[in-house]
Design a protein around this motif. Structure first.
Motif, PDB file in Angstrom:
ATOM      1  N   ALA A   1      15.321   0.155  -3.039  1.00  0.00           N
ATOM      2  CA  ALA A   1      14.465  -0.403  -4.086  1.00  0.00           C
ATOM      3  C   ALA A   1      13.029   0.069  -3.940  1.00  0.00           C
ATOM      4  CB  ALA A   1      14.511  -1.915  -4.048  1.00  0.00           C
ATOM      5  N   ARG A   2      12.297  -0.051  -5.015  1.00  0.00           N
ATOM      6  CA  ARG A   2      10.884   0.303  -5.004  1.00  0.00           C
ATOM      7  C   ARG A   2      10.076  -0.885  -4.505  1.00  0.00           C
ATOM      8  NH1 ARG A   2       7.215   2.785  -9.850  1.00  0.00           N
ATOM      9  NH2 ARG A   2       5.262   2.284  -8.860  1.00  0.00           N
ATOM     10  N   GLY A   3       9.329  -0.688  -3.458  1.00  0.00           N
ATOM     11  CA  GLY A   3       8.484  -1.736  -2.915  1.00  0.00           C
ATOM     12  C   GLY A   3       9.174  -2.548  -1.833  1.00  0.00           C
ATOM     13  N   VAL A   4       8.429  -2.863  -0.808  1.00  0.00           N
ATOM     14  CA  VAL A   4       8.980  -3.675   0.276  1.00  0.00           C
ATOM     15  C   VAL A   4       8.545  -5.123   0.156  1.00  0.00           C
ATOM     16  CG1 VAL A   4       9.266  -1.772   1.906  1.00  0.00           C
ATOM     17  CG2 VAL A   4       7.109  -3.017   1.862  1.00  0.00           C
ATOM     18  N   VAL A   5       7.371  -5.353  -0.437  1.00  0.00           N
ATOM     19  CA  VAL A   5       6.838  -6.704  -0.577  1.00  0.00           C
ATOM     20  C   VAL A   5       6.169  -6.842  -1.936  1.00  0.00           C
ATOM     21  CG1 VAL A   5       5.196  -8.402   0.334  1.00  0.00           C
ATOM     22  CG2 VAL A   5       6.343  -6.852   1.896  1.00  0.00           C
ATOM     23  N   SER A   6       6.386  -7.978  -2.572  1.00  0.00           N
ATOM     24  CA  SER A   6       5.636  -8.344  -3.777  1.00  0.00           C
ATOM     25  C   SER A   6       5.033  -9.707  -3.497  1.00  0.00           C
ATOM     26  CB  SER A   6       6.543  -8.432  -5.001  1.00  0.00           C
ATOM     27  OG  SER A   6       7.093  -7.175  -5.295  1.00  0.00           O
ATOM     28  N   TYR A   7       3.795  -9.906  -3.955  1.00  0.00           N
ATOM     29  CA  TYR A   7       3.151 -11.193  -3.706  1.00  0.00           C
ATOM     30  C   TYR A   7       2.061 -11.461  -4.731  1.00  0.00           C
ATOM     31  CZ  TYR A   7      -0.567  -8.469  -1.426  1.00  0.00           C
ATOM     32  OH  TYR A   7      -1.569  -7.573  -1.163  1.00  0.00           O
ATOM     33  N   SER A   8       1.679 -12.722  -4.798  1.00  0.00           N
ATOM     34  CA  SER A   8       0.626 -13.166  -5.698  1.00  0.00           C
ATOM     35  C   SER A   8      -0.728 -12.740  -5.139  1.00  0.00           C
ATOM     36  CB  SER A   8       0.681 -14.688  -5.831  1.00  0.00           C
ATOM     37  OG  SER A   8      -0.377 -15.157  -6.618  1.00  0.00           O
ATOM     38  N   ALA A   9      -1.421 -11.884  -5.881  1.00  0.00           N
ATOM     39  CA  ALA A   9      -2.716 -11.382  -5.417  1.00  0.00           C
ATOM     40  C   ALA A   9      -3.881 -12.162  -6.013  1.00  0.00           C
ATOM     41  CB  ALA A   9      -2.865  -9.908  -5.775  1.00  0.00           C
ATOM     42  N   GLY A  10      -3.645 -12.840  -7.117  1.00  0.00           N
ATOM     43  CA  GLY A  10      -4.721 -13.566  -7.777  1.00  0.00           C
ATOM     44  C   GLY A  10      -5.505 -12.659  -8.711  1.00  0.00           C
ATOM     45  N   VAL A  11      -6.195 -13.265  -9.630  1.00  0.00           N
ATOM     46  CA  VAL A  11      -6.939 -12.540 -10.656  1.00  0.00           C
ATOM     47  C   VAL A  11      -7.991 -11.610 -10.050  1.00  0.00           C
ATOM     48  CG1 VAL A  11      -8.456 -12.814 -12.664  1.00  0.00           C
ATOM     49  CG2 VAL A  11      -6.587 -14.413 -12.312  1.00  0.00           C
ATOM     50  N   GLU A  12      -8.765 -12.117  -9.110  1.00  0.00           N
ATOM     51  CA  GLU A  12      -9.882 -11.346  -8.557  1.00  0.00           C
ATOM     52  C   GLU A  12      -9.412 -10.147  -7.745  1.00  0.00           C
ATOM     53  OE1 GLU A  12      -9.518 -14.743  -7.715  1.00  0.00           O
ATOM     54  OE2 GLU A  12     -10.753 -15.420  -9.401  1.00  0.00           O
ATOM     55  N   ARG A  13      -8.382 -10.319  -6.974  1.00  0.00           N
ATOM     56  CA  ARG A  13      -7.944  -9.284  -6.039  1.00  0.00           C
ATOM     57  C   ARG A  13      -7.001  -8.266  -6.680  1.00  0.00           C
ATOM     58  NH1 ARG A  13      -8.862  -6.645  -1.899  1.00  0.00           N
ATOM     59  NH2 ARG A  13      -7.587  -6.770  -0.059  1.00  0.00           N
TER      60      ARG A  13
END
Length: 156
Positions: free
Chosen positions: A49-61
């Protein structure tokens, strides 16, 4: 960082719960999903699969992170400011910990009041409520499945 180290770090965060969903994905929640918890991180265990981790970065980041090589908007989740990291080496261990801790904090701050109330309960009472809620949800799912399997009036 690798999957095992990330998993251990994530499970050490307050109120973090892990589920296996959508194939080979470890999904981490702030609070159990049965009581209104929200997911904040996904570790993809599928090597192809593409990507090892997905996470919430928030609007600013979010905008800052997607400018970096190896970090892209997360498929299906970019609209809520999630990023997908393509390989472990994109970030140093300290950066990983900072990013994942921030994802947890962002998600915790967005929990509905009812879910926060459950998380504030003593651990034993919280576990009992989660178990009861899971039972109710399982019963509802069984009823829904049974209704789908019955032939409809149009199909008779």
């Amino acid at each position: 960082m690798d999957v095992e180290r990330a998993r251990a770090f994530l499970l050490a965060l307050p109120h973090a719960v892990e589920t296996m969903q959508w194939g080979e994905n470890l999904v981490f929640w702030v609070g159990d999903k049965a009581i209104g918890g929200k997911m904040f991180c996904l570790l993809n265990l599928d090597a192809d699969a593409r990507g090892v981790v997905s996470y919430s970065a928030g609007v600013e980041r979010f905008a800052e992170l997607v400018e970096r090589e190896g970090i892209v908007p997360a498929p299906y989740m970019a609209r809520i400011h999630w990023v997908a990291v393509e390989r472990w080496g994109v970030l140093r261990n300290a950066e990983w910990e900072s990013e994942l801790q921030a994802a947890h904090a962002i998600t915790l701050s967005k929990l509905p009041p009812k879910a926060r109330g459950v998380l504030a309960m003593p651990e034993r009472a919280q576990a009992k409520l989660v178990a009861e809620r899971r039972k109710v949800l399982a019963e509802r799912a069984a009823v829904k499945l049974a209704a789908k399997s019955k032939p409809g009036k149009r199909g008779e």
